[in-house]
Design a protein around this motif. Structure first.
Motif, PDB file in Angstrom:
ATOM      1  N   LYS A 117       0.839  -1.190   0.000  1.00 63.28           N
ATOM      2  CA  LYS A 117       0.000   0.000   0.000  1.00 63.28           C
ATOM      3  C   LYS A 117       0.881   1.249   0.000  1.00 63.28           C
ATOM      4  CE  LYS A 117      -4.080  -1.986   0.293  1.00 63.28           C
ATOM      5  NZ  LYS A 117      -4.851  -1.900   1.539  1.00 63.28           N
ATOM      6  N   CYS A 198      -0.330   6.978  -7.406  1.00 61.65           N
ATOM      7  CA  CYS A 198      -1.592   6.795  -6.689  1.00 61.65           C
ATOM      8  C   CYS A 198      -1.311   6.815  -5.191  1.00 61.65           C
ATOM      9  CB  CYS A 198      -2.273   5.483  -7.091  1.00 61.65           C
ATOM     10  SG  CYS A 198      -1.316   4.018  -6.663  1.00 61.65           S
ATOM     11  N   LEU A 199      -2.375   6.914  -4.423  1.00 62.10           N
ATOM     12  CA  LEU A 199      -2.273   6.919  -2.964  1.00 62.10           C
ATOM     13  C   LEU A 199      -3.332   5.999  -2.384  1.00 62.10           C
ATOM     14  CD1 LEU A 199      -1.877  10.763  -2.303  1.00 62.10           C
ATOM     15  CD2 LEU A 199      -0.067   9.062  -2.402  1.00 62.10           C
ATOM     16  N   ASP A 200      -2.971   5.291  -1.325  1.00 61.52           N
ATOM     17  CA  ASP A 200      -3.920   4.423  -0.627  1.00 61.52           C
ATOM     18  C   ASP A 200      -4.282   4.975   0.755  1.00 61.52           C
ATOM     19  OD1 ASP A 200      -4.129   2.223  -2.559  1.00 61.52           O
ATOM     20  OD2 ASP A 200      -2.020   1.882  -2.074  1.00 61.52           O
ATOM     21  N   MET A 244      -8.005   9.765  -5.585  1.00 61.54           N
ATOM     22  CA  MET A 244      -8.704   8.703  -4.862  1.00 61.54           C
ATOM     23  C   MET A 244     -10.094   8.463  -5.432  1.00 61.54           C
ATOM     24  SD  MET A 244      -7.700   9.265  -0.846  1.00 61.54           S
ATOM     25  CE  MET A 244      -6.050   8.867  -0.253  1.00 61.54           C
ATOM     26  N   SER A 249     -11.129   4.440  -4.153  1.00 64.62           N
ATOM     27  CA  SER A 249     -10.553   3.812  -2.965  1.00 64.62           C
ATOM     28  C   SER A 249      -9.607   4.798  -2.308  1.00 64.62           C
ATOM     29  CB  SER A 249      -9.823   2.507  -3.303  1.00 64.62           C
ATOM     30  OG  SER A 249      -8.680   2.783  -4.090  1.00 64.62           O
ATOM     31  N   GLY A 250      -9.343   4.571  -1.027  1.00 68.65           N
ATOM     32  CA  GLY A 250      -8.427   5.427  -0.284  1.00 68.65           C
ATOM     33  C   GLY A 250      -8.886   5.584   1.153  1.00 68.65           C
ATOM     34  N   ILE A 293     -14.207   5.886  -0.303  1.00 69.89           N
ATOM     35  CA  ILE A 293     -13.109   6.499   0.444  1.00 69.89           C
ATOM     36  C   ILE A 293     -13.496   6.582   1.916  1.00 69.89           C
ATOM     37  CG2 ILE A 293     -11.662   8.549   0.705  1.00 69.89           C
ATOM     38  CD1 ILE A 293     -12.201   9.140  -2.243  1.00 69.89           C
TER      39      ILE A 293
END
Length: 387
Positions: A117, A198-200, A244, A249-250, A293
């Motif tokens: 992640k 991207c970012l989780d 996101m 997702s996030g 999110i």
């Protein structure tokens, strides 16, 4: 007269108690029964009743059976008590073992849940930031560490690389980020998005504090605190939301102070900034939920290097809310709570002793009592300062 006869009848029956199993077997008196209304029975002069053969033997058997039943009941009670005494420790041990096993399993799952992640940690150079960086790095996360000092960020990255297996971890990315410098925020956000595309998870950890009477704090200090505690996190959140939302997702996690829920004296600007950022993320939670999110907030009373120490001298409610020792939360405890919150996707968590939690409810349900206690604490502090 009938009432008296009934009394004599009862007395006679009591005198004959023990002669048979019931009165039907012992009422065979000579003459007429019940006696005349004017007659009075003398229990001592009553003739012996005519008992049926074997009646005494039946009474003996009945008494022996009664005693045996009592003995059996006593033995059953003793065995039940012995079983209870032996069973309670076993239940306690099994329960403790279950919770220990549950904690071990959750720890293993938490490490797997962050593997691969992309995790952003702001103010990674703080005590909590370093602790979170170590936990997520060992868990196999792709870290993006943000801070104000590049040299210290490099030192932190080297420490993480030296304390872990490079075959199962990823080297962290470093980004200069200063919430107090709002002009540099767009460039920092673009750099964060370019690290992995991207970012989780984003952990908003930065905070600036000030303690002083409200009339002594300048407007420049007010703006500086609002930039670091409110405008900075809000700007970063808005900058990454588009990415996101596109991925649907996030997880945004705000590490906030308990003063976002409860304000105490001499921290007016700090409490105002924490209330503001708490309200923003509460609103944001409902807005982005449809995109998959998650938004979580963790409110703590104080994060210290050690939660143990000398007790505080002041015993007023408002002073105990922010006493560093022994009511503080250690960084490892806070980091463990962050991991747990990310796994469970809990919306709101309060990390504080019982007294601050009680103060939150008192502020909501008994505001007059709460304000009276807070005011008394301020007066006591002023008197102590003058002395």
């Amino acid at each position: 007269m009938i009432q008296k006869v009934s009394c004599y009848y009862i007395s006679a029956r009591r005198c004959l108690h023990g002669a048979g199993e019931n009165y039907k077997e012992v009422r065979g008196f000579p003459g007429v029964w019940p006696p005349a209304a004017s007659g009075k029975i003398d229990c001592a002069l009553l003739p012996a009743p005519r008992l049926r053969p074997g009646l005494c033997d039946r009474f003996s058997i009945f008494r022996s059976r009664l005693k045996s039943n009592q003995n059996m009941i006593a033995q059953e009670m003793d065995s039940t008590w012995t079983t209870t005494v032996l069973l309670v420790p076993c239940v306690v041990l099994l329960t403790a073992g279950f919770f220990h096993l549950y904690g071990v399993i959750m720890g293993l799952l938490s490490k797997k849940s962050v593997r691969n992640k992309v995790v952003v940690i702001t103010d990674a150079l703080s005590g909590l930031g370093k602790e979170c960086a170590g936990v997520f790095h060992k868990g196999g996360a792709r870290l993006i560490l943000c801070g104000k000092n590049w040299e210290k960020l490099e030192e932190l990255a080297d420490d993480l690389a030296n304390s872990s297996d490079p075959t199962v971890t990823f080297p962290p990315k470093l980004v200069l980020l200063d919430f107090g410098d709002t002009d540099s925020m767009p460039e920092a956000i673009a750099e964060i998005l370019d690290c992995y595309g991207c970012l989780d998870i984003i952990i908003f950890n930065s905070s600036m504090k000030v303690k002083a009477p409200a009339q002594t704090v300048s407007l420049e200090v007010d703006k500086l605190l609002m930039d670091n505690n409110y405008f900075g996190p809000v700007t970063l959140a808005k900058g990454v939301l588009a990415s996101m939302i596109s991925r649907r997702s996030g997880h945004l996690l705000l590490v906030n102070s308990i003063q976002g829920r409860l304000a105490v004296p001499f921290r007016s600007t700090y409490a105002a900034s924490k209330h503001a950022v708490q309200a923003f993320f509460d609103c944001l939670r409902a807005e982005v939920e449809e995109y998959g999110i998650s938004v979580s907030t963790i409110s703590h009373n104080f994060i210290s290097c050690s939660a143990s120490g000398a007790p505080a001298t002041s015993k007023s409610l408002w002073s105990l809310l922010y006493t560093k020792k022994p009511l503080g939360v250690s960084p490892d405890e806070a980091a463990a709570e962050i991991v747990k919150t990310l796994n469970n996707k809990r919306k709101e968590v309060v990390i504080a002793p019982s007294l601050p939690k009680m103060a939150i409810y008192a502020r909501s349900f008994f505001p007059n009592v709460f304000f009276a206690v807070i005011g008394a604490g301020v007066k006591n502090a002023s008197i102590a300062a003058e002395m």
